[in-house]
Motif scaffolding. Structure first.
Motif, PDB file in Angstrom:
ATOM      1  N   GLY A 279       0.800  -1.222   0.000  1.00  0.00           N
ATOM      2  CA  GLY A 279       0.000   0.000   0.000  1.00  0.00           C
ATOM      3  C   GLY A 279       0.825   1.259   0.000  1.00  0.00           C
ATOM      4  O   GLY A 279       0.353   2.303   0.473  1.00  0.00           O
ATOM      5  N   ASN A 469      -4.579  -0.950   4.720  1.00  0.00           N
ATOM      6  CA  ASN A 469      -4.881  -2.082   3.863  1.00  0.00           C
ATOM      7  C   ASN A 469      -3.662  -2.498   3.058  1.00  0.00           C
ATOM      8  O   ASN A 469      -2.738  -1.716   2.843  1.00  0.00           O
ATOM      9  N   HIS A 470      -3.650  -3.743   2.595  1.00  0.00           N
ATOM     10  CA  HIS A 470      -2.533  -4.260   1.814  1.00  0.00           C
ATOM     11  C   HIS A 470      -3.059  -5.309   0.856  1.00  0.00           C
ATOM     12  O   HIS A 470      -4.188  -5.816   1.004  1.00  0.00           O
ATOM     13  N   SER A 471      -2.245  -5.631  -0.132  1.00  0.00           N
ATOM     14  CA  SER A 471      -2.642  -6.635  -1.123  1.00  0.00           C
ATOM     15  C   SER A 471      -2.680  -8.021  -0.479  1.00  0.00           C
ATOM     16  O   SER A 471      -1.843  -8.356   0.363  1.00  0.00           O
ATOM     17  N   LYS A 472      -3.630  -8.801  -0.884  1.00  0.00           N
ATOM     18  CA  LYS A 472      -3.751 -10.174  -0.397  1.00  0.00           C
ATOM     19  C   LYS A 472      -3.134 -11.177  -1.379  1.00  0.00           C
ATOM     20  O   LYS A 472      -3.202 -12.386  -1.146  1.00  0.00           O
TER      21      LYS A 472
END
Length: 519
Positions: A279, A469-472
């Motif tokens: 992010g 939030n962050h990439s999954k």
């Protein structure tokens, strides 16, 4: 110097109480790094103190440091020696420490030998000689070393106990009346603490000890008693080095307020694709855990994090436990990162800590000193496994609690931390850490091996980020001659990648060529 009357001393205390509501007790510096903080600000002036413990714990060294820190020609220190080391022998060793000041001897610090009086006369004669010397020079500090030797002359029995208690009370009253801060040094065992009248009269009781833990020797300090102010409870590690005795508070770093408010700024990891997955990078002031088995590139990624900061003239610090600094810097050079110039310019420091009897508090103090010395805002600890092995066995039992205190202290100082931890890959689980410390970190990046089409490949995933939030996505990466490179998203029909045993659910589409990897 005329002895002040008890009435005059009481009147002074009452006057002080009317003006401020309470008597103000001035605190004196101990000259022992870390001890003032443990005591709650310093040693109470005019207090009557016992420094006790077994031989070799540092009792005499502690007393000397206080003496050299506070003695002046106007308010000198009197150091009475009793049947122990002669002053000339004692000073021969004490002058090896950096606190020793030759110019203070005789004028500010005076050594007086009571051995002859102790051997040939009684306690009244000892007290009379101490009073004569105190009245003659009006000292600010008085030390009796070893006070235990004076008391050993006393026979056992009820009458002797009464005489001994009377002697101790008269000595305490005498030195307090002359407004001297007093230290009685003695070799005692823990079993003697219960009924000894010396400890009842004392305002402060410092207990020093040392214990053998396998092949390691650990020294500790406990403030068992301190009248008039709150000290930090518990056992504190101490070490004797070139500067003398140094104390490490068990609450080191936890009581200081942060001078670095949250800014919301993101720090680049040095890998654009990974920054995107996170992010925008690591939130400044976070603690990041890089977890994975040997060879997955944890140290490489951590090195790139430091290099990214150096490119922006942000000072960095790397704490290493397993590799020598020269080898670590050479490996970074092989990845195209010029650490030698940064080391020469003072923008980077490689702190090598390898002893096998460290305490967490010592390690924390070394790191905090290096952070202050370099102004580092980025810190790498490589690795937590090496850190654990460098500790004395007793400290390994409390490793999780110790990590909590260390991470809190460092992030409180405004430092962004990247720690590496080696874990064994299991093909039926997805572990984050061997220490169950994932709750201590803000962010976790998990690296692991997977088998795909007969090849052992590497994948990473952002497991946790408290800062947003962050990439999954699970992404494949390789280690190249430029460092860790995250491969662009590729189409694949594999599932269960995090188990290390992926399962193909469809035909695999064409995959773009991988960057050249290091062998």
């Amino acid at each position: 110097m005329k002895k002040p009357s008890q009435a005059a001393a009481a009147k002074l205390a009452v006057n002080a109480s009317k003006e401020t509501g309470k008597v103000t007790i001035r605190q004196l510096p101990t000259g022992v790094r870390g001890l003032d903080e443990i005591l709650g600000g310093g040693m109470p002036e005019f207090s009557f103190n016992i420094v006790a413990g077994s031989p070799g714990c540092g009792k005499t060294t502690l007393a000397h440091q206080f003496v050299f820190a506070n003695a002046t020609p106007e308010r000198p220190a009197l150091y009475f020696t009793v049947l122990g080391e002669p002053a000339i022998k004692m000073l021969r060793y004490q002058q090896q420490y950096s606190f020793f000041d030759q110019a203070k001897l005789n004028d500010s610090i005076r050594f007086i030998n009571l051995s002859e009086i102790v051997v040939e006369q009684d306690l009244n004669a000892v007290l009379a000689e101490i009073e004569r010397q105190v009245e003659q020079c009006g000292p600010g500090v008085v030390v009796v070393d070893s006070f235990r030797t004076v008391l050993r002359k006393m026979p056992s029995g009820g009458v002797a106990e009464m005489e001994l208690q009377s002697f101790i009370q008269r000595l305490a009253m005498l030195l307090t009346s002359y407004q001297a801060t007093t230290f009685l040094i003695g070799e005692y065992t823990e079993g003697e603490l219960r009924d000894n009248p010396v400890f009842t009269v004392a305002d402060g009781l410092f207990w020093l000890s040392q214990s053998v833990e396998r092949n390691s020797v650990v020294r500790k300090l406990q403030i068992m008693k301190l009248r008039g102010q709150a000290s930090v409870p518990g056992l504190h590690t101490i070490r004797i080095g070139s500067s003398g005795l140094q104390a490490f508070s068990r609450t080191l770093g936890l009581t200081e307020t942060s001078g670095h408010p949250y800014t919301g700024r993101r720090l680049s990891v040095g890998i654009p694709e990974l920054d995107t997955l996170m992010g925008g990078g690591i939130p400044e002031g976070d603690s990041v855990l890089l977890a994975g088995p040997s060879g997955t590139g944890k140290s490489v990624l951590a090195t790139q994090f430091i290099a990214a900061g150096l490119q922006r003239n942000e000072p960095g610090l790397i704490v290493i436990f397993e590799e020598r600094p020269s080898k670590y810097a050479a490996r970074a050079t092989g990845l195209g990162m010029d650490f030698q110039r940064a080391l020469g310019d003072g923008l980077l420091e490689l702190l090598y800590l390898r002893p096998l009897d460290l305490s967490v508090d010592e390690t924390m103090q070394e790191i905090l000193d290096a952070v202050e010395r370099t102004g580092a805002r980025r810190l790498v600890i490589d690795s937590l496994v090496g850190f654990e092995m460098a500790l004395a066995p007793g400290f390994r039992m409390d490793f999780r609690e110790s990590l909590y205190r260390m991470i809190a202290a460092l992030t409180n100082a405004g430092v962004t931390i990247v720690s590496t931890v080696e874990i064994e890959d299991s093909f039926d689980a997805f572990h984050f850490s061997r220490y169950a410390i994932s709750f201590l970190t803000d962010d976790i990046i998990r690296l692991r091996y997977v088998e795909i089409d007969g090849q052992l490949r590497k994948i990473l995933v952002i497991v946790k980020m408290r800062g947003g939030n962050h990439s999954k996505d699970i992404r494949e990466y390789v280690i190249t001659d430029k460092g860790l490179v995250v491969i662009s998203p590729r189409s694949t029909d594999y599932t269960n990648l995090t188990t290390g045993q992926p399962r193909q659910v469809g035909g695999t589409k064409e995959i773009a060529p991988e960057p050249k990897a290091l062998i």
